[in-house]
Design an enzyme around this catalytic site. Structure first.
Site, PDB file in Angstrom:
ATOM      1  N   HIS A 172      30.665  53.154  -3.081  1.00  0.00           N
ATOM      2  CA  HIS A 172      31.090  54.172  -4.041  1.00  0.00           C
ATOM      3  C   HIS A 172      31.659  53.522  -5.300  1.00  0.00           C
ATOM      4  O   HIS A 172      31.363  53.934  -6.430  1.00  0.00           O
ATOM      5  CB  HIS A 172      32.140  55.074  -3.392  1.00  0.00           C
ATOM      6  CG  HIS A 172      32.343  56.360  -4.139  1.00  0.00           C
ATOM      7  ND1 HIS A 172      31.551  57.468  -3.942  1.00  0.00           N
ATOM      8  CD2 HIS A 172      33.234  56.708  -5.094  1.00  0.00           C
ATOM      9  CE1 HIS A 172      31.954  58.451  -4.740  1.00  0.00           C
ATOM     10  NE2 HIS A 172      32.985  58.011  -5.441  1.00  0.00           N
ATOM     11  N   ASN A 178      16.770  25.072   9.688  1.00  0.00           N
ATOM     12  CA  ASN A 178      16.184  24.168  10.681  1.00  0.00           C
ATOM     13  C   ASN A 178      16.684  24.480  12.083  1.00  0.00           C
ATOM     14  O   ASN A 178      15.924  24.416  13.051  1.00  0.00           O
ATOM     15  CB  ASN A 178      16.496  22.711  10.313  1.00  0.00           C
ATOM     16  CG  ASN A 178      15.447  22.104   9.410  1.00  0.00           C
ATOM     17  OD1 ASN A 178      14.408  21.644   9.865  1.00  0.00           O
ATOM     18  ND2 ASN A 178      15.700  22.140   8.117  1.00  0.00           N
ATOM     19  N   GLU A 205      24.818  55.961  -0.292  1.00  0.00           N
ATOM     20  CA  GLU A 205      25.984  56.780   0.043  1.00  0.00           C
ATOM     21  C   GLU A 205      25.592  57.990   0.886  1.00  0.00           C
ATOM     22  O   GLU A 205      26.302  58.360   1.823  1.00  0.00           O
ATOM     23  CB  GLU A 205      26.651  57.269  -1.248  1.00  0.00           C
ATOM     24  CG  GLU A 205      27.661  56.300  -1.818  1.00  0.00           C
ATOM     25  CD  GLU A 205      28.405  56.930  -2.975  1.00  0.00           C
ATOM     26  OE1 GLU A 205      29.594  56.617  -3.116  1.00  0.00           O
ATOM     27  OE2 GLU A 205      27.827  57.732  -3.721  1.00  0.00           O
TER      28      GLU A 205
END
Length: 659
Positions: free
Chosen positions: A46, A396, A68
């Protein structure tokens, strides 16, 4: 208003909010029953939406607005949380990060997010959020009594219908601003929808407010229309029934009624939430300013050295006392400035959980990342450089280290693999350990690859210890991957990681137990600004050798020096190591060999060498200065420092000498 002055703050705060959203999403994924995480995500989203709309970045605001809606449906138990919902939210955060990065690089922050917006809309459409339209205000007995008494006192009662523009993204924010205007003009008695629904944006584009005021309709309308994104305002007089029996209510009841139904706390609206003052007193300071402060302090150190020299020559007790006090104060100041440049490694670590989640999902693996010691502090310069090597090592570990779930079960392991990232202080260094409980390193496979690529010969291979075999994976171009992979560097070996870490004055070692996992241990200096060094003399010149590279110093007699293939070597604790004469290497003029060799034994990983100098001066804390653009790429010189007497000493890069 010129928004460019706020751009830097916007970028920094946007990154903080996005990092918080990422962190909370990761936690929420593990415990979807805890809606506290959703509320935290909603607050950050928000705030980000509000900032983006204010700064004019519409794509950012639009995408966050759709996020939202999904989050609101989740926290109101109107939407079940499943993988598609979480994936869509993570994708949205990725898109937002791309847009913020574009803005930080001077772009417009625009990105085609239509498909992502449609996905979020489709998710919400599955469980529609109840939206309340403004219809009319119901006048109950309490409200009628209140209106009757205010009318007797000469106040006006108006029903005000406010219509917002269709393009309005911040409906709650605009509603708050309207309520703020109205409360300055009088008392808000009631609204439709309710204040709570308006706070949560559960209304279309209009709402009605019942206001008691002594202002005129024209003045109220003009004030409300000054609020941005208000399309129209309709004001009508409220219907007031004057009944004598209602007047019997005492003023205390009226006051209680006002307190109950009025919107006397507009700060509850989420956009302009007023929080109590924080005790955490911090300010944002540009790193360039800290660098400038450090540079000025270094000039102060030079002058301090001159004062100390003059004080010794004059032999004045009062001057000696003053200079000594100044030295103590400047030493404390130096500590403070260095601490100001220290930042927690969590600024780097925070992006890894999200990365590991995505990689494990792409590879079909189950991996848990554990982070320990994220509050460990490092110099900002080191932090900026250590991110890429750690990303490479993590990729890795995910790709080569952790096995597939089925393979782990067959080997009697938990199907979920664990990667542990740990940071901790030890002396003047910070250690970062990356450990996994995967397959470990296959010694025979590594040896065969090294032989195939000509990195070692068969005779050498027979003499190597396990640790030396593991170190082979740091050789240039070495990779045990069967095919090129986007996950772990497209076949680029770990030599890149090793070189980057060593360029920071650090080192990396590896240990492994086949079938049980591997551990990479990175050692880094706390700071690159000030280092401990050994000052040495060569003819009329002085040089500095970082203590982190030194094993010990030694006096070697000429008879102890041997020659192998034209190279000077000595027997150092049972090992034959080469000797490098720095006077010859750096072409030091007027060099005269004494009756013995002063040798500094230095190391780089498992390799060792002896550096011949004229004499040892002593240990000293020195400030590392770059050689600048005028002397780029000077062999075996990593920088320079200014000594107390104003003389310049070059800093030798021991890693460059041992190759």
């Amino acid at each position: 208003m010129d928004m460019n002055q706020y751009l830097e703050v916007f970028i920094e705060e946007s990154r903080e909010h996005l990092q918080n959203v990422n962190d909370q999403l990761m936690r929420f994924e593990k415990n979807t029953d805890d809606l506290g995480y959703v509320n935290e995500i909603f607050r950050s989203a928000h705030t980000l939406k509000g900032m983006s709309a204010t700064m004019g970045f519409d794509d950012l605001a639009q995408l966050t607005h759709k996020m939202e809606n999904v989050l609101d449906a989740v926290r109101n138990h109107q939407l079940d949380v499943h993988t598609e919902v979480l994936d869509a939210l993570f994708e949205s955060v990725d898109a937002l990060e791309i847009m913020v990065q574009s803005i930080s690089e001077g772009g417009d922050g625009q990105l085609d997010v239509k498909l992502l917006v449609q996905k979020l809309q489709r998710i919400v459409a599955e469980e529609p959020v109840a939206q309340h339209a403004a219809s009319s205000i119901e006048y109950d007995e309490l409200v009628q009594t209140l209106l009757s008494q205010t009318a007797d006192q000469g106040f006006n009662a108006f029903e005000i219908t406010v219509q917002l523009e269709r393009t309005c993204l911040l409906k709650a924010a605009r509603a708050y601003m309207v309520f703020d205007v109205l409360e300055q003009a009088g008392d808000v008695i009631k609204s439709a929808p309710t204040v709570q629904d308006i706070e949560q944006e559960k209304f279309e584009l209009s709402f009605i407010v019942l206001l008691v005021t002594n202002e005129s309709q024209e003045k109220l309308q003009a004030s409300i229309m000054e609020v941005s994104e208000v399309e129209s305002v309709q004001i009508t007089e409220a219907l007031v029934k004057k009944e004598k029996e209602k007047e019997e209510l005492v003023s205390q009841e009226v006051a209680a009624a006002i307190q109950e139904v009025t919107m006397s706390e507009p700060s509850k609206l989420p956009v302009e939430e007023k929080r109590p003052p924080s005790n955490n007193k911090t300010i944002r300071v540009n790193i360039d300013r800290l660098d400038s402060l450090m540079n000025l302090f270094e000039e102060l150190v030079i002058d301090r050295g001159r004062l100390e020299q003059i004080s010794k020559e004059l032999n004045n007790s009062e001057l000696d006392e003053t200079v000594e006090r100044m030295s103590r104060i400047s030493g404390d100041l130096q500590t403070i400035i260095l601490n100001m440049r220290m930042v927690p490694v969590e600024t780097v670590f925070n992006r890894f959980p999200r990365m590991v989640r995505q990689l494990s999902k792409d590879l079909g693996k189950q991996i848990e990342l554990q982070i320990v010691g994220a509050d460990t502090e490092l110099d900002r310069t080191v932090i900026d450089e250590i991110g890429d090597p750690l990303v490479h090592l993590l990729r890795n570990a995910v790709d080569h280290g952790i096995e597939m779930p089925q393979a782990r079960l067959e080997n009697g392991k938990n199907e979920k693999g664990t990667i542990r990232l740990k940071a901790y202080h030890s002396g003047n260094h910070v250690f970062i350990d990356l450990e996994d409980d995967g397959a470990g390193i296959n010694r025979e496979k590594v040896l065969q690859k090294a032989l195939d690529r000509g990195i070692i010969d068969g005779k050498t291979a027979e003499t190597l210890t396990d640790k030396q075999v593991y170190e082979l994976i740091f050789a240039s171009g070495f990779s045990t991957a069967e095919q090129i992979s986007d996950v772990s560097g497209r076949g680029v070996g770990l030599d890149v990681v090793k070189n980057m870490i060593e360029s920071l004055g650090g080192s990396v070692t590896i240990d492994s137990n086949e079938g049980y996992g591997s551990r990479f241990s990175i050692q880094l200096p706390l700071t690159l600004s000030i280092i401990s060094a050994l000052l040495v003399q060569m003819s009329e010149e002085r040089y500095a050798l970082p203590l982190s590279s030194i094993i010990e110093t030694a006096i070697v007699q000429p008879r102890e020096v041997m020659h192998v293939h034209g190279q000077k070597v000595i027997d150092f604790r049972g090992a034959i190591i080469p000797l490098l004469d720095l006077k010859e290497l750096f072409t030091v003029p007027n060099s005269v060999q004494g009756d013995h060799y002063s040798v500094v034994i230095v190391k780089k990983g498992e390799k060792t060498a002896g550096l011949i100098v004229d004499s040892f001066i002593g240990q000293q804390e020195i400030v590392l200065k770059s050689l600048g653009h005028y002397l780029p790429g000077v062999f075996a010189i990593s920088g320079a420092t200014i000594l107390g007497d104003g003389q310049v000493a070059l800093i030798i890069d021991c890693n460059a000498l041992i190759k």
